[in-house]
Scaffold this motif. Structure first.
Motif, PDB file in Angstrom:
ATOM      1  N   ASP A   1       0.831  -1.207   0.000  1.00  0.00           N
ATOM      2  CA  ASP A   1       0.000   0.000   0.000  1.00  0.00           C
ATOM      3  C   ASP A   1       0.865   1.257   0.000  1.00  0.00           C
ATOM      4  N   VAL A   2       1.914   1.257   0.806  1.00  0.00           N
ATOM      5  CA  VAL A   2       2.827   2.401   0.866  1.00  0.00           C
ATOM      6  C   VAL A   2       3.549   2.566  -0.471  1.00  0.00           C
ATOM      7  N   LEU A   3       4.042   1.462  -1.017  1.00  0.00           N
ATOM      8  CA  LEU A   3       4.758   1.533  -2.290  1.00  0.00           C
ATOM      9  C   LEU A   3       3.849   2.009  -3.421  1.00  0.00           C
ATOM     10  N   GLU A   4       2.607   1.525  -3.435  1.00  0.00           N
ATOM     11  CA  GLU A   4       1.664   1.945  -4.465  1.00  0.00           C
ATOM     12  C   GLU A   4       1.412   3.449  -4.377  1.00  0.00           C
ATOM     13  N   ALA A   5       1.173   3.961  -3.181  1.00  0.00           N
ATOM     14  CA  ALA A   5       0.921   5.391  -3.012  1.00  0.00           C
ATOM     15  C   ALA A   5       2.122   6.216  -3.473  1.00  0.00           C
ATOM     16  N   LEU A   6       3.310   5.763  -3.142  1.00  0.00           N
ATOM     17  CA  LEU A   6       4.510   6.478  -3.584  1.00  0.00           C
ATOM     18  C   LEU A   6       4.611   6.506  -5.102  1.00  0.00           C
ATOM     19  N   GLN A   7       4.343   5.376  -5.744  1.00  0.00           N
ATOM     20  CA  GLN A   7       4.444   5.312  -7.197  1.00  0.00           C
ATOM     21  C   GLN A   7       3.324   6.085  -7.889  1.00  0.00           C
ATOM     22  N   VAL A   8       2.137   6.072  -7.320  1.00  0.00           N
ATOM     23  CA  VAL A   8       1.056   6.880  -7.883  1.00  0.00           C
ATOM     24  C   VAL A   8       1.444   8.356  -7.803  1.00  0.00           C
ATOM     25  N   GLY A   9       2.014   8.758  -6.689  1.00  0.00           N
ATOM     26  CA  GLY A   9       2.477  10.141  -6.553  1.00  0.00           C
ATOM     27  C   GLY A   9       3.546  10.488  -7.572  1.00  0.00           C
ATOM     28  N   GLN A  10       4.481   9.567  -7.787  1.00  0.00           N
ATOM     29  CA  GLN A  10       5.526   9.782  -8.800  1.00  0.00           C
ATOM     30  C   GLN A  10       4.911   9.935 -10.180  1.00  0.00           C
ATOM     31  N   ALA A  11       3.960   9.072 -10.488  1.00  0.00           N
ATOM     32  CA  ALA A  11       3.323   9.109 -11.799  1.00  0.00           C
ATOM     33  C   ALA A  11       2.553  10.416 -11.991  1.00  0.00           C
ATOM     34  N   ARG A  12       1.789  10.826 -10.987  1.00  0.00           N
ATOM     35  CA  ARG A  12       1.031  12.070 -11.101  1.00  0.00           C
ATOM     36  C   ARG A  12       1.968  13.265 -11.252  1.00  0.00           C
TER      37      ARG A  12
ATOM     38  N   HIS B   1      -8.590   6.719  -9.077  1.00  0.00           N
ATOM     39  CA  HIS B   1      -8.872   8.127  -8.808  1.00  0.00           C
ATOM     40  C   HIS B   1      -9.555   8.287  -7.453  1.00  0.00           C
ATOM     41  N   GLN B   2     -10.526   7.426  -7.178  1.00  0.00           N
ATOM     42  CA  GLN B   2     -11.243   7.504  -5.898  1.00  0.00           C
ATOM     43  C   GLN B   2     -10.287   7.250  -4.721  1.00  0.00           C
ATOM     44  N   LYS B   3      -9.378   6.311  -4.890  1.00  0.00           N
ATOM     45  CA  LYS B   3      -8.458   5.955  -3.802  1.00  0.00           C
ATOM     46  C   LYS B   3      -7.461   7.080  -3.508  1.00  0.00           C
ATOM     47  N   TYR B   4      -7.010   7.788  -4.559  1.00  0.00           N
ATOM     48  CA  TYR B   4      -5.915   8.742  -4.389  1.00  0.00           C
ATOM     49  C   TYR B   4      -6.262  10.199  -4.645  1.00  0.00           C
ATOM     50  N   ARG B   5      -7.481  10.515  -5.000  1.00  0.00           N
ATOM     51  CA  ARG B   5      -7.809  11.886  -5.387  1.00  0.00           C
ATOM     52  C   ARG B   5      -7.567  12.907  -4.286  1.00  0.00           C
ATOM     53  N   GLY B   6      -7.608  12.515  -3.022  1.00  0.00           N
ATOM     54  CA  GLY B   6      -7.387  13.460  -1.927  1.00  0.00           C
ATOM     55  C   GLY B   6      -5.928  13.685  -1.593  1.00  0.00           C
ATOM     56  N   HIS B   7      -5.046  12.925  -2.197  1.00  0.00           N
ATOM     57  CA  HIS B   7      -3.617  13.072  -1.925  1.00  0.00           C
ATOM     58  C   HIS B   7      -3.073  14.309  -2.640  1.00  0.00           C
ATOM     59  N   ALA B   8      -2.099  14.916  -2.051  1.00  0.00           N
ATOM     60  CA  ALA B   8      -1.500  16.129  -2.628  1.00  0.00           C
ATOM     61  C   ALA B   8      -0.362  15.751  -3.569  1.00  0.00           C
ATOM     62  N   PHE B   9      -0.743  15.272  -4.745  1.00  0.00           N
ATOM     63  CA  PHE B   9       0.236  14.945  -5.767  1.00  0.00           C
ATOM     64  C   PHE B   9       0.311  16.120  -6.733  1.00  0.00           C
ATOM     65  N   GLY B  10       1.444  16.266  -7.368  1.00  0.00           N
ATOM     66  CA  GLY B  10       1.541  17.248  -8.444  1.00  0.00           C
ATOM     67  C   GLY B  10       0.830  16.708  -9.663  1.00  0.00           C
ATOM     68  N   GLY B  11       1.077  17.278 -10.775  1.00  0.00           N
ATOM     69  CA  GLY B  11       0.518  16.768 -12.020  1.00  0.00           C
ATOM     70  C   GLY B  11      -0.789  17.414 -12.391  1.00  0.00           C
ATOM     71  N   PRO B  12      -1.341  16.987 -13.508  1.00  0.00           N
ATOM     72  CA  PRO B  12      -2.550  17.618 -14.012  1.00  0.00           C
ATOM     73  C   PRO B  12      -3.737  17.366 -13.096  1.00  0.00           C
ATOM     74  N   GLY B  13      -4.575  18.333 -12.948  1.00  0.00           N
ATOM     75  CA  GLY B  13      -5.751  18.176 -12.107  1.00  0.00           C
ATOM     76  C   GLY B  13      -6.898  17.545 -12.873  1.00  0.00           C
ATOM     77  N   GLY B  14      -7.893  17.157 -12.131  1.00  0.00           N
ATOM     78  CA  GLY B  14      -9.136  16.708 -12.743  1.00  0.00           C
ATOM     79  C   GLY B  14      -9.090  15.400 -13.461  1.00  0.00           C
ATOM     80  N   GLU B  15      -8.427  15.311 -14.568  1.00  0.00           N
ATOM     81  CA  GLU B  15      -8.487  14.163 -15.486  1.00  0.00           C
ATOM     82  C   GLU B  15      -8.204  12.860 -14.793  1.00  0.00           C
TER      83      GLU B  15
END
Length: 81
Positions: free
Chosen positions: A35-46, A67-81
């Protein structure tokens, strides 16, 4: 969280234990690590500009699920889509 490779190897080996206490504890610990690794990689991707669709395809889930799982995280990257 930074996992020691020896600890991960031990946990992986413990999943094959005949003792359910040991085996289930190892599965739970590995699940938490994933779970931790996935969140880190999703953040990297975003942060790299990946879309939710691209991330979802790599994870083998729907765009809506990731999107539902991670939309509240403060990742960079494009919004919305």
């Amino acid at each position: 969280m930074r996992a020691n490779p020896a600890d991960v190897t031990t946990l992986a080996a413990d999943t094959g234990s005949r003792d359910p206490e040991t085996g289930l504890a190892a599965v739970a610990a590995l699940r938490s690590l994933v779970d931790v690794l996935e969140a880190l990689q999703v953040g990297q991707a975003r942060s790299a500009g990946w879309t939710w669709k691209q991330i979802a395809e790599r994870l083998g889930v729907s765009k809506q699920a990731v999107h539902q799982k991670y939309r509240g995280h403060a990742f960079g990257g494009p919004g919305g889509e």
